[in-house]
Design a protein around this motif. Structure first.
Motif, mmCIF file in Angstrom:
data_model
loop_
_atom_site.group_PDB
_atom_site.id
_atom_site.type_symbol
_atom_site.label_atom_id
_atom_site.label_comp_id
_atom_site.label_asym_id
_atom_site.label_seq_id
_atom_site.Cartn_x
_atom_site.Cartn_y
_atom_site.Cartn_z
ATOM 1 N N PHE A 1 -16.666 -6.515 11.702
ATOM 2 C CA PHE A 1 -15.284 -6.453 12.178
ATOM 3 C C PHE A 1 -14.816 -7.755 12.809
ATOM 4 O O PHE A 1 -13.619 -8.019 12.881
ATOM 5 N N TRP A 2 -15.709 -8.567 13.309
ATOM 6 C CA TRP A 2 -15.353 -9.820 13.978
ATOM 7 C C TRP A 2 -15.256 -10.997 12.992
ATOM 8 O O TRP A 2 -14.901 -12.098 13.381
ATOM 9 N N TRP B 1 -25.480 5.243 13.181
ATOM 10 C CA TRP B 1 -24.411 4.665 13.999
ATOM 11 C C TRP B 1 -25.003 4.307 15.367
ATOM 12 O O TRP B 1 -24.516 4.733 16.412
ATOM 13 N N ASP B 2 -26.054 3.511 15.348
ATOM 14 C CA ASP B 2 -26.725 3.102 16.577
ATOM 15 C C ASP B 2 -26.239 1.712 16.973
ATOM 16 O O ASP B 2 -25.198 1.242 16.476
ATOM 17 N N MET B 3 -26.977 1.042 17.842
ATOM 18 C CA MET B 3 -26.576 -0.294 18.273
ATOM 19 C C MET B 3 -26.374 -1.225 17.082
ATOM 20 O O MET B 3 -25.359 -1.929 16.972
ATOM 21 N N GLU B 4 -27.352 -1.230 16.161
ATOM 22 C CA GLU B 4 -27.252 -2.124 15.006
ATOM 23 C C GLU B 4 -26.178 -1.651 14.038
ATOM 24 O O GLU B 4 -25.480 -2.469 13.430
ATOM 25 N N GLY B 5 -26.035 -0.339 13.877
ATOM 26 C CA GLY B 5 -25.034 0.184 12.965
ATOM 27 C C GLY B 5 -23.611 -0.040 13.431
ATOM 28 O O GLY B 5 -22.674 -0.026 12.627
ATOM 29 N N ILE C 1 -11.580 -1.798 11.692
ATOM 30 C CA ILE C 1 -11.307 -3.168 11.224
ATOM 31 C C ILE C 1 -12.206 -3.485 10.038
ATOM 32 O O ILE C 1 -11.739 -3.951 8.990
ATOM 33 N N GLY C 2 -13.504 -3.244 10.186
ATOM 34 C CA GLY C 2 -14.423 -3.505 9.088
ATOM 35 C C GLY C 2 -14.126 -2.641 7.881
ATOM 36 O O GLY C 2 -14.222 -3.103 6.738
ATOM 37 N N TRP C 3 -13.755 -1.378 8.116
ATOM 38 C CA TRP C 3 -13.467 -0.470 7.006
ATOM 39 C C TRP C 3 -12.286 -0.971 6.175
ATOM 40 O O TRP C 3 -12.366 -1.052 4.953
ATOM 41 N N PHE C 4 -11.191 -1.315 6.841
ATOM 42 C CA PHE C 4 -10.013 -1.776 6.109
ATOM 43 C C PHE C 4 -10.238 -3.133 5.457
ATOM 44 O O PHE C 4 -9.725 -3.400 4.368
ATOM 45 N N ALA C 5 -11.003 -3.996 6.107
ATOM 46 C CA ALA C 5 -11.224 -5.337 5.557
ATOM 47 C C ALA C 5 -11.963 -5.294 4.227
ATOM 48 O O ALA C 5 -11.806 -6.199 3.397
ATOM 49 N N THR C 6 -12.779 -4.269 4.009
ATOM 50 C CA THR C 6 -13.511 -4.158 2.746
ATOM 51 C C THR C 6 -12.704 -3.431 1.676
ATOM 52 O O THR C 6 -13.221 -3.185 0.580
ATOM 53 N N ARG C 7 -11.456 -3.125 1.975
ATOM 54 C CA ARG C 7 -10.584 -2.444 1.009
ATOM 55 C C ARG C 7 -9.253 -3.173 0.893
ATOM 56 O O ARG C 7 -8.200 -2.646 1.250
ATOM 57 N N GLU D 1 -25.737 -7.306 12.883
ATOM 58 C CA GLU D 1 -25.239 -8.321 11.944
ATOM 59 C C GLU D 1 -24.538 -7.705 10.752
ATOM 60 O O GLU D 1 -23.644 -8.313 10.167
ATOM 61 N N ASN D 2 -24.936 -6.496 10.381
ATOM 62 C CA ASN D 2 -24.324 -5.808 9.233
ATOM 63 C C ASN D 2 -24.030 -4.356 9.595
ATOM 64 O O ASN D 2 -24.759 -3.452 9.197
ATOM 65 N N PRO D 3 -22.958 -4.121 10.350
ATOM 66 C CA PRO D 3 -22.629 -2.760 10.770
ATOM 67 C C PRO D 3 -22.342 -1.853 9.575
ATOM 68 O O PRO D 3 -22.049 -2.316 8.465
#
Length: 337
Positions: free
Chosen positions: A182-183, A167-171, A303-309, A175-177
């Motif tokens: 989320f955006w 869960w760093d800058m990239e995570g 946002i990203g979590w829900f969007a993939t479900r 481009e792929n958190p």
């Protein structure tokens, strides 16, 4: 939540759980489904009568090395004196069992961990049931245990094959958190996409401007939401290390605070958690001033979590709510700039 699942799925999950339990010599034990989200989690009874939790891990979410690493770290924390679950070995000594694909399930892994007694701190979306005095004690204990966990993590020599998400800058903003872009999610309105894209770039600029030594980084729980903090006599316990990995310690603090920010007693809750943390581990005012950044980052992950479900009920409304929430939180970023 199991009542909302179709009966054919409930029957299939029950059969899969019994298949998994056979590796622990528990094929005749009745599993009780507690949660079906990232993993299917069941309450079971071991041969000695003690309760335990069986987890059927979501296929494709973590590989075998990452799942084994989660169990290793949980056990290290337990050995260090923290109230967290520990792995229960199968009949052949394995911590983790691979289950073959069937007509109902892809290949997946299963494990059993010890049962943690206590009641969840609360449920997201509902007011806390504890009174103001109890909240002070609970959040002080939560902060102190979180600091102990970070201290133990720093002292623990991670095994050579240890593997957990970062869960760093990239995570968080790459481009792929870890939990998705989320955006750029299906289901978001165009105006939200534009605003969240701008916010992503703003957050990257803010974090790049922070000297690396100013942010405490290491192993974190990464999901200390109310449901994963159990309140019990003498303090709290932590469960569900499914998202644990390497990250900023402020991300753990932000996660524990985010869903409480609308509580009427929030200022006391935040102050109590920070006071508890500082009794065990340094946390400077300069570092704490960056908390608004990490509150915003934590909100964006949902946002990203829900969007993939997309199969979850009310997904469009949830995406809009988290997008609006993240943009409101971003208004405090000038404080951290």
């Amino acid at each position: 939540m199991s009542e909302a699942l179709p009966q054919n799925l409930l029957d299939a999950l029950d059969a899969r759980a019994k298949e998994a339990m056979s590796h622990w010599g528990l094929a005749n034990v009745k599993p009780t489904l507690l949660k079906y989200r990232e993993n299917a989690v069941f309450r079971i009874t071991l041969a000695d009568g003690a309760p335990a939790a069986l987890r059927l891990h979501r296929p494709g979410y973590h590989d075998e090395a990452a799942l084994r690493s989660e169990l290793q770290w949980m056990t290290a924390l337990r050995d260090g004196g923290l109230s967290v679950p520990h792995a229960i070995t199968a009949s052949d000594g394995r911590l983790l069992v691979a289950l073959r694909p069937t007509d109902d399930f892809a290949a997946q892994h299963a494990d059993i961990v010890s049962w943690m007694h206590g009641l969840p701190l609360g449920e997201s979306g509902l007011p806390l049931s504890h009174g103001p005095e109890a909240q002070v004690a609970i959040f002080q204990a939560l902060g102190a245990m979180m600091a102990d966990m970070h201290d133990l993590a720093d002292r623990w020599p991670t095994p050579p094959d240890f593997k957990r998400p970062a869960w760093d800058m990239e995570g968080l903003l790459g481009e792929n958190p870890v939990w998705g872009r989320f955006w750029d999610c299906d289901g978001l309105a165009p105006e939200h996409k534009f605003a969240l894209c701008d916010l992503r770039h703003q957050l990257r600029r803010l974090l790049y401007a922070v000297p690396p030594e100013a942010l405490d980084y290491g192993l974190i729980h990464a999901d200390l939401v109310r449901e994963n903090v159990l309140v019990r006599d003498g303090g709290v316990a932590f469960i569900d290390f499914d998202d644990a990995g390497f990250g900023f310690r402020l991300f753990d603090i932000a996660t524990a605070l985010l869903k409480n920010r609308n509580e009427p007693n929030y200022e006391v809750i935040e102050r109590s958690l920070i006071e508890g943390y500082r009794t065990k581990r340094p946390l400077t005012d300069a570092t704490l001033a960056m908390l608004p950044i990490f509150m915003t980052l934590r909100s964006l992950t949902y946002i990203g979590w829900f969007a993939t479900r997309p199969e979850l009920p009310g997904i469009a409304a949830r995406l809009k709510r988290y997008a609006d929430e993240s943009l409101r939180l971003a208004q405090a970023l000038s404080v951290a700039a």
